[in-house]
Design a protein around this motif. Sequence first.
Motif, PDB file in Angstrom:
ATOM      1  N   PHE A 153       0.802  -1.218   0.000  1.00  0.00           N
ATOM      2  CA  PHE A 153       0.000   0.000   0.000  1.00  0.00           C
ATOM      3  C   PHE A 153       0.836   1.268   0.000  1.00  0.00           C
ATOM      4  O   PHE A 153       0.320   2.353   0.214  1.00  0.00           O
ATOM      5  CB  PHE A 153      -0.950   0.002   1.198  1.00  0.00           C
ATOM      6  CG  PHE A 153      -1.968  -1.097   1.120  1.00  0.00           C
ATOM      7  CD1 PHE A 153      -3.089  -0.953   0.330  1.00  0.00           C
ATOM      8  CD2 PHE A 153      -1.786  -2.282   1.806  1.00  0.00           C
ATOM      9  CE1 PHE A 153      -4.022  -1.973   0.240  1.00  0.00           C
ATOM     10  CE2 PHE A 153      -2.707  -3.307   1.719  1.00  0.00           C
ATOM     11  CZ  PHE A 153      -3.832  -3.147   0.927  1.00  0.00           C
ATOM     12  N   THR A 154       2.107   1.128  -0.191  1.00  0.00           N
ATOM     13  CA  THR A 154       2.963   2.312  -0.261  1.00  0.00           C
ATOM     14  C   THR A 154       3.543   2.412  -1.658  1.00  0.00           C
ATOM     15  O   THR A 154       3.706   1.421  -2.356  1.00  0.00           O
ATOM     16  CB  THR A 154       4.113   2.234   0.760  1.00  0.00           C
ATOM     17  OG1 THR A 154       4.891   1.072   0.487  1.00  0.00           O
ATOM     18  CG2 THR A 154       3.597   2.194   2.178  1.00  0.00           C
ATOM     19  N   ARG A 155       3.849   3.624  -2.049  1.00  0.00           N
ATOM     20  CA  ARG A 155       4.501   3.819  -3.342  1.00  0.00           C
ATOM     21  C   ARG A 155       5.783   4.597  -3.116  1.00  0.00           C
ATOM     22  O   ARG A 155       5.921   5.323  -2.141  1.00  0.00           O
ATOM     23  CB  ARG A 155       3.597   4.562  -4.313  1.00  0.00           C
ATOM     24  CG  ARG A 155       3.226   5.960  -3.884  1.00  0.00           C
ATOM     25  CD  ARG A 155       2.285   6.578  -4.903  1.00  0.00           C
ATOM     26  NE  ARG A 155       1.905   7.919  -4.507  1.00  0.00           N
ATOM     27  CZ  ARG A 155       2.582   9.009  -4.838  1.00  0.00           C
ATOM     28  NH1 ARG A 155       3.661   8.917  -5.593  1.00  0.00           N
ATOM     29  NH2 ARG A 155       2.192  10.196  -4.437  1.00  0.00           N
ATOM     30  N   ARG A 156       6.690   4.427  -4.044  1.00  0.00           N
ATOM     31  CA  ARG A 156       7.973   5.089  -3.920  1.00  0.00           C
ATOM     32  C   ARG A 156       7.810   6.563  -4.280  1.00  0.00           C
ATOM     33  O   ARG A 156       7.270   6.905  -5.320  1.00  0.00           O
ATOM     34  CB  ARG A 156       8.978   4.433  -4.882  1.00  0.00           C
ATOM     35  CG  ARG A 156      10.387   4.910  -4.698  1.00  0.00           C
ATOM     36  CD  ARG A 156      11.297   4.261  -5.714  1.00  0.00           C
ATOM     37  NE  ARG A 156      10.990   4.686  -7.079  1.00  0.00           N
ATOM     38  CZ  ARG A 156      11.435   5.816  -7.625  1.00  0.00           C
ATOM     39  NH1 ARG A 156      12.197   6.638  -6.926  1.00  0.00           N
ATOM     40  NH2 ARG A 156      11.120   6.124  -8.861  1.00  0.00           N
ATOM     41  N   LEU A 157       8.261   7.435  -3.407  1.00  0.00           N
ATOM     42  CA  LEU A 157       8.205   8.860  -3.680  1.00  0.00           C
ATOM     43  C   LEU A 157       9.391   9.241  -4.557  1.00  0.00           C
ATOM     44  O   LEU A 157      10.485   8.688  -4.408  1.00  0.00           O
ATOM     45  CB  LEU A 157       8.236   9.654  -2.372  1.00  0.00           C
ATOM     46  CG  LEU A 157       7.032   9.451  -1.455  1.00  0.00           C
ATOM     47  CD1 LEU A 157       7.241  10.193  -0.153  1.00  0.00           C
ATOM     48  CD2 LEU A 157       5.770   9.934  -2.137  1.00  0.00           C
ATOM     49  N   PRO A 158       9.195  10.193  -5.486  1.00  0.00           N
ATOM     50  CA  PRO A 158      10.310  10.586  -6.347  1.00  0.00           C
ATOM     51  C   PRO A 158      11.393  11.311  -5.561  1.00  0.00           C
ATOM     52  O   PRO A 158      11.116  12.021  -4.590  1.00  0.00           O
ATOM     53  CB  PRO A 158       9.663  11.509  -7.371  1.00  0.00           C
ATOM     54  CG  PRO A 158       8.393  11.960  -6.762  1.00  0.00           C
ATOM     55  CD  PRO A 158       7.963  10.892  -5.810  1.00  0.00           C
ATOM     56  N   THR A 159      12.619  11.133  -6.006  1.00  0.00           N
ATOM     57  CA  THR A 159      13.735  11.811  -5.358  1.00  0.00           C
ATOM     58  C   THR A 159      13.831  13.239  -5.866  1.00  0.00           C
ATOM     59  O   THR A 159      13.170  13.615  -6.849  1.00  0.00           O
ATOM     60  CB  THR A 159      15.052  11.080  -5.654  1.00  0.00           C
ATOM     61  OG1 THR A 159      15.292  11.151  -7.064  1.00  0.00           O
ATOM     62  CG2 THR A 159      15.004   9.638  -5.203  1.00  0.00           C
TER      63      THR A 159
END
Length: 62
Positions: A10-16
């Motif tokens: 349920f989590t997504r990778r946040l952009p750097t």
Amino acid sequence: MNAPQHSAQFTRRLPTVVELEQTVEATRAVANRPEPLWLSATLTLGVGIVFVALVVARAWLG
């Protein structure tokens, strides 16, 4: 109960920050391009046709 086994579902990778800066640069590059002549001519012609149609309709309907 269908509880998730891993919270990663349920989590997504946040952009750097670097990815965000690349996105901003790409957006600016697209925004700084001049609009094509055919697009400008098409928009002008379209607005002209609508204007003439409105004037004719107003004259015809009184």
